[in-house]
Design an enzyme around this catalytic site. Structure first.
Site, PDB file in Angstrom:
ATOM      1  N   GLN A   1       0.986  -0.992   0.021  1.00 54.71           N
ATOM      2  CA  GLN A   1       0.018   0.054   0.014  1.00 54.71           C
ATOM      3  C   GLN A   1       0.845   1.166   0.009  1.00 54.71           C
ATOM      4  OE1 GLN A   1      -3.185   0.654  -0.382  1.00 54.71           O
ATOM      5  NE2 GLN A   1      -4.337  -1.393   0.116  1.00 54.71           N
TER       6      GLN A   1
ATOM      7  N   TYR B   1      -6.762 -12.910  -1.996  1.00 58.25           N
ATOM      8  CA  TYR B   1      -6.067 -11.803  -2.647  1.00 58.25           C
ATOM      9  C   TYR B   1      -5.015 -11.131  -1.671  1.00 58.25           C
ATOM     10  CZ  TYR B   1     -10.163 -11.956  -5.512  1.00 58.25           C
ATOM     11  OH  TYR B   1     -11.135 -12.509  -6.080  1.00 58.25           O
TER      12      TYR B   1
ATOM     13  N   CYS C   1     -10.838  -0.907  -3.004  1.00 62.14           N
ATOM     14  CA  CYS C   1     -10.440   0.335  -3.440  1.00 62.14           C
ATOM     15  C   CYS C   1     -11.115   0.912  -4.523  1.00 62.14           C
ATOM     16  CB  CYS C   1      -8.976   0.140  -3.961  1.00 62.14           C
ATOM     17  SG  CYS C   1      -8.569  -1.317  -5.011  1.00 62.14           S
TER      18      CYS C   1
HETATM   19  N1  SAH Z   1      -4.152  -7.495   0.849  1.00 63.92           N
HETATM   20  C1  SAH Z   1      -2.963  -7.172   0.265  1.00 63.92           C
HETATM   21  C2  SAH Z   1      -2.973  -6.984  -1.258  1.00 63.92           C
HETATM   22  C3  SAH Z   1      -4.100  -6.401  -1.839  1.00 63.92           C
HETATM   23  S1  SAH Z   1      -3.781  -5.901  -3.653  1.00 63.92           S
HETATM   24  C4  SAH Z   1      -2.409  -5.863   1.116  1.00 63.92           C
HETATM   25  O1  SAH Z   1      -2.998  -5.087   1.499  1.00 63.92           O
HETATM   26  O2  SAH Z   1      -1.287  -5.627   0.877  1.00 63.92           O
HETATM   27  C5  SAH Z   1      -4.738  -7.332  -4.296  1.00 63.92           C
HETATM   28  C6  SAH Z   1      -3.891  -8.512  -4.488  1.00 63.92           C
HETATM   29  O3  SAH Z   1      -4.946  -9.389  -5.247  1.00 63.92           O
HETATM   30  C7  SAH Z   1      -2.547  -8.360  -5.393  1.00 63.92           C
HETATM   31  O4  SAH Z   1      -1.590  -8.963  -4.705  1.00 63.92           O
HETATM   32  C8  SAH Z   1      -2.766  -9.329  -6.579  1.00 63.92           C
HETATM   33  O5  SAH Z   1      -2.042  -9.922  -6.939  1.00 63.92           O
HETATM   34  C9  SAH Z   1      -3.930 -10.373  -6.171  1.00 63.92           C
HETATM   35  N2  SAH Z   1      -4.846 -11.027  -7.054  1.00 63.92           N
HETATM   36  C10 SAH Z   1      -5.347 -10.420  -8.270  1.00 63.92           C
HETATM   37  N3  SAH Z   1      -6.088 -11.229  -8.652  1.00 63.92           N
HETATM   38  C11 SAH Z   1      -6.343 -12.524  -7.809  1.00 63.92           C
HETATM   39  C12 SAH Z   1      -6.781 -13.719  -7.873  1.00 63.92           C
HETATM   40  N4  SAH Z   1      -7.730 -14.045  -9.003  1.00 63.92           N
HETATM   41  N5  SAH Z   1      -6.757 -14.744  -7.085  1.00 63.92           N
HETATM   42  C13 SAH Z   1      -5.790 -14.350  -5.961  1.00 63.92           C
HETATM   43  N6  SAH Z   1      -5.224 -13.151  -5.890  1.00 63.92           N
HETATM   44  C14 SAH Z   1      -5.237 -12.225  -7.030  1.00 63.92           C
END
Ligand code: SAH
Length: 451
Positions: free
Chosen positions: A283, A312, A407
């Site tokens: 972030q 995610y 977001c």
């Molecule tokens: N919660 C974390 C990341 C959020 S960003 C934080 O706050 O740091 C969203 C994340 O979802 C990214 O790391 C991206 O690579 C992942 N992502 C995107 N599509 C996805 C999917 N189909 N399955 C699993 N993860 C996914």
């Protein structure tokens, strides 16, 4: 019929999802940069599209009492700098109304969100800066932001969003590029070496990473350049070269070389340390990220006996923060490098009850549906929201609680429309993660409706 160069007197009635002013002529929307809701201005049409037209302000007829002089005046004319002319309290109020409108219009939901957490740091908050570069005729290198709706780079010593430590390093980099004759990439002709410079400056540690994104494997005089840069900026802890040979808008390429230091930096969230590499998702506003995660975890009301899923999961921020409070935490993430980072983060923080799995969130639930007994499922998807398969399986698995971190209010509202078939919204808070831009973050607590 609206035509190019027509002049109208219009009133700002709204903002686009990107924060551009919207006015209407006989119901037809005009997008007007720098126009605040309630202001009246004389505008000239610059381009007519099928569903809207672009217009620019010639003069103001009335100005908003909420108009301020931007911290950096030229930001008014730049892309990605919305709301710099609006006082911050009004920006926050607008963001809350934007979320409520999405819930009502897209989600068809009768729910009013009342909580928004404004940012304590509305300027210079970005811990990651990626700046495009250009070379002037005399060989001087500039870095900055694009003029509104163009690809013309406006040179800036600092931007209003980026950490000032990154801007200081950038000021030293520009003349050194000229001194060492490093050529700047030109996107039209696909020639030149250095495409962009990315800088990550940790909020809590003094780590600073410089990433030189180049078109080719070789950068002219790179050793001398790095030696000079480190002498001028001893605060830099690592320099990485990222190679992106493609003709593309995607910023980073696959291949990397560490030119100086460890190739990685660390930052803190709460009492946990996170390793961040050039490609990791972290972030960009560390202070507000801490607030976001702490509110998400607090709303989940976790118990020591709980098993949670963090879909995610990125580099494992939510998974690891939750793991400290529960029996078992599982993070699922699609990007291999992010999963490796998450595992390393579990190790350095000595967290043994967190497991990370590389998979698509939807596929994971399909495979594990039978024994997926989660007390809480956290989701924090990218802007496009939850995948269809994931959403369907989540409703079948039906955990007692879901915490949806989002977001993008539009895709959140769309997903909530489906989730409310089985869930009720028990709490909803918004948070200004990205001040002086149109983006807004939300946290929703959903509780399973028991028949
Ligand atoms: N919660 C974390 C990341 C959020 S960003 C934080 O706050 O740091 C969203 C994340 O979802 C990214 O790391 C991206 O690579 C992942 N992502 C995107 N599509 C996805 C999917 N189909 N399955 C699993 N993860 C996914």
């Amino acid at each position: 019929m609206i035509k190019e160069n027509d002049i109208y007197n219009v009133i700002g009635v709204d903002y686009t999802s990107e924060g551009i002013g919207v006015a209407k002529v006989d119901g037809f929307p005009l997008f007007v940069n720098n126009l605040i809701i309630g202001e009246e201005a004389k505008v000239k049409i610059t381009k007519v599209m099928r569903k809207f037209a672009l217009a620019k302000i010639i003069s103001f007829i009335t100005m908003s009492p909420h108009r301020i002089t931007p911290l950096i005046p030229e930001t008014i004319h730049l892309s990605g700098c919305q709301f710099t002319q609006l006082d911050y309290a009004k920006e926050v109020e607008y963001k809350l109304s934007k979320v409520n409108r999405a819930l009502r219009v897209i989600g068809g939901l009768d729910y009013e969100v009342k909580v928004i957490h404004p940012a304590p740091n509305p300027y210079f908050y970005r811990n990651k800066t990626v700046l495009p570069l250009a070379m002037k005729k005399d060989g001087t290198v500039i870095s900055g932001m694009y003029r509104f709706n163009t690809h013309e780079i406006i040179g800036m010593d600092k931007t209003h969003l980026d950490d000032l430590r990154a801007s200081e390093v950038m000021q030293e980099i520009r003349p050194l590029l000229k001194k060492h004759n490093i050529s700047i990439y030109d996107e039209k002709s696909h020639t030149g070496t250095l495409r962009r410079v990315m800088i990550r400056a940790s909020y809590y540690t003094n780590d600073i990473m410089v990433v030189l994104i180049s078109k080719s494997k070789q950068i002219e005089n790179i050793d001398a350049f790095c030696a000079d840069l480190i002498t001028k900026c001893p605060q830099i802890t690592t320099i990485v070269q990222n190679i992106n040979p493609q003709r593309t808008n995607v910023i980073l390429g696959d291949e990397e070389k560490v030119l100086y230091g460890e190739g990685i930096i660390s930052d803190k969230i709460d009492d946990l340390t996170f390793l961040v590499s050039s490609k990791s998702f972290f972030q960009v506003n560390t202070l507000q990220a801490e607030k976001l995660y702490s509110r998400a975890i607090s709303l989940a009301n976790l118990k020591e006996s709980d098993t949670i899923l963090d879909a995610y999961s990125g580099i494992g921020t939510i998974t690891l923060l939750a793991a400290k409070k529960v029996k078992k935490a599982i993070g699922v993430e699609i990007v291999k490098e992010a999963v490796e980072d998450a595992k390393a983060n579990a190790k350095i923080n000595k967290i043994a009850n967190a497991e990370f799995i590389q998979d698509d969130a939807g596929d994971f639930l399909v495979k594990h549906k039978k024994n997926a007994l989660f007390d809480v499922v956290f989701v924090d998807p990218p802007r496009k929201g939850l995948g269809e398969v994931f959403l369907t399986k989540l409703l079948e698995v039906a955990p007692p609680k879901i915490i949806y971190v989002s977001c993008d209010p539009a895709t959140l509202a769309r997903d909530l429309k489906t989730l409310v078939k089985k869930y009720k919204i028990s709490a909803f808070e918004t948070l200004d993660m990205f001040p002086r831009t149109a983006h807004v973050e939300s946290i929703t607590l959903l509780s399973l409706i028991t028949p």
